[in-house]
Design a protein around this motif. Structure first.
Motif, PDB file in Angstrom:
ATOM      1  N   VAL A  34       4.628  -2.054  -1.920  1.00  0.00           N
ATOM      2  CA  VAL A  34       5.593  -0.992  -2.209  1.00  0.00           C
ATOM      3  C   VAL A  34       6.064  -0.454  -0.862  1.00  0.00           C
ATOM      4  CG1 VAL A  34       5.912   1.332  -3.140  1.00  0.00           C
ATOM      5  CG2 VAL A  34       4.578  -0.352  -4.420  1.00  0.00           C
ATOM      6  N   CYS A  50       1.850   9.083  -4.120  1.00  0.00           N
ATOM      7  CA  CYS A  50       0.727   8.216  -3.725  1.00  0.00           C
ATOM      8  C   CYS A  50      -0.062   7.752  -4.944  1.00  0.00           C
ATOM      9  CB  CYS A  50      -0.198   8.960  -2.759  1.00  0.00           C
ATOM     10  SG  CYS A  50       0.527   9.208  -1.143  1.00  0.00           S
ATOM     11  N   VAL A  53       2.056   5.114  -6.821  1.00  0.00           N
ATOM     12  CA  VAL A  53       2.135   3.862  -6.066  1.00  0.00           C
ATOM     13  C   VAL A  53       0.796   3.146  -6.133  1.00  0.00           C
ATOM     14  CG1 VAL A  53       2.403   2.872  -3.758  1.00  0.00           C
ATOM     15  CG2 VAL A  53       3.986   4.647  -4.537  1.00  0.00           C
ATOM     16  N   HIS A  54      -0.272   3.902  -5.995  1.00  0.00           N
ATOM     17  CA  HIS A  54      -1.617   3.304  -6.044  1.00  0.00           C
ATOM     18  C   HIS A  54      -1.809   2.575  -7.367  1.00  0.00           C
ATOM     19  CE1 HIS A  54      -6.050   3.232  -6.318  1.00  0.00           C
ATOM     20  NE2 HIS A  54      -6.001   3.199  -5.007  1.00  0.00           N
ATOM     21  N   LEU A  57       0.094  -0.866  -7.693  1.00  0.00           N
ATOM     22  CA  LEU A  57      -0.239  -1.925  -6.734  1.00  0.00           C
ATOM     23  C   LEU A  57      -1.422  -2.762  -7.235  1.00  0.00           C
ATOM     24  CD1 LEU A  57      -0.050  -0.148  -3.245  1.00  0.00           C
ATOM     25  CD2 LEU A  57       1.324  -2.118  -3.972  1.00  0.00           C
ATOM     26  N   PHE A  63       1.153  -0.463   0.977  1.00  0.00           N
ATOM     27  CA  PHE A  63       2.106   0.643   0.814  1.00  0.00           C
ATOM     28  C   PHE A  63       2.614   0.967   2.226  1.00  0.00           C
ATOM     29  CE2 PHE A  63       2.444   5.421  -0.500  1.00  0.00           C
ATOM     30  CZ  PHE A  63       3.814   5.286  -0.666  1.00  0.00           C
ATOM     31  N   LYS A 166      -4.318  -0.444  -0.415  1.00  0.00           N
ATOM     32  CA  LYS A 166      -5.080   0.076  -1.566  1.00  0.00           C
ATOM     33  C   LYS A 166      -6.541  -0.338  -1.451  1.00  0.00           C
ATOM     34  CE  LYS A 166      -5.126  -0.181  -6.627  1.00  0.00           C
ATOM     35  NZ  LYS A 166      -4.308  -0.439  -7.819  1.00  0.00           N
TER      36      LYS A 166
END
Ligand SMILES: C[S@@+](CC[C@H](N)C(=O)[O-])C[C@H]1O[C@@H](n2cnc3c(N)ncnc32)[C@H](O)[C@@H]1O
Length: 170
Positions: A34, A50, A53-54, A57, A63, A166
């Motif tokens: 991302v 965050c 996005v976490h 993924l 990221f 991650k």
């Protein structure tokens, strides 16, 4: 921008969407990477970004993003201090630890940016389950250093770039 992007790319694997960052809602583990360029300082809740996005993924997904540097967003004026002859004396930084909205004039009136410290960017990522792989405060590339602002842009960082990975959920 979406029109321009689709006009200059022809990869059928790309899907363009008009959507606020706050509203992203992708499937868990949908992406390996991302990335975002110079947009998160317009978003109030970096912690929610965050977390989302976490989630989307894959394990060990990357990221990678840039924001205006917190030395840049601390003061809404975003301007040098000038001497009596119009020379640039220094870049002012004030209220650095007071995070929150800044009403700026950035290409248009009343543009709201959200100031956060470097520590907040880093620790929010860590608290959201990321490991910091790299943090950069780049200077202009050599070919830009002879442009009018080129040397002044070496006096303070303009951008903060972070690459995070991650980490496995315990
Ligand atoms: C400084 S421009 C960066 C554009 C491009 N990513 C680049 O690096 O050249 C900031 C962009 O963020 C977009 N933006 C600001 N707030 C946003 C939000 N909450 N959700 C989605 N996009 C946003 C603006 O519309 C603008 O296109």
């Amino acid at each position: 921008m979406l029109g321009q992007a689709s006009a200059i790319t022809a990869d059928s694997g790309i899907e363009y969407r008009l959507c606020a960052i706050e509203d992203i809602d992708f499937l868990a583990g949908e992406f390996e990477v991302v990335t975002s360029s110079l947009a998160f300082h317009y978003v109030e809740r970096f912690d929610l970004v965050c977390q989302r996005v976490h989630r989307c993924l894959v394990a060990s997904g990357a990221f990678v993003f840039s924001v205006e540097h917190p030395m840049f967003t601390a003061l809404a004026t975003q301007e040098w201090c000038y001497g009596s002859k119009g020379e640039r004396l220094h870049w002012p930084v004030d209220n650095y630890l007071q995070e929150g909205p800044r009403q700026t004039q950035w290409l248009a009136d009343h543009v709201v940016k959200y100031h956060r410290t470097v520590a907040t960017y880093v620790n929010t990522l860590i608290d959201s389950g990321f490991r910091i792989a790299k943090l950069l405060e780049p200077e202009p590339p050599p070919e830009m250093q002879n442009e009018p602002d080129g040397q002044d842009d070496r006096r303070r960082p303009t951008f903060l770039l972070i690459a995070a990975v991650k980490t496995p959920t315990p």
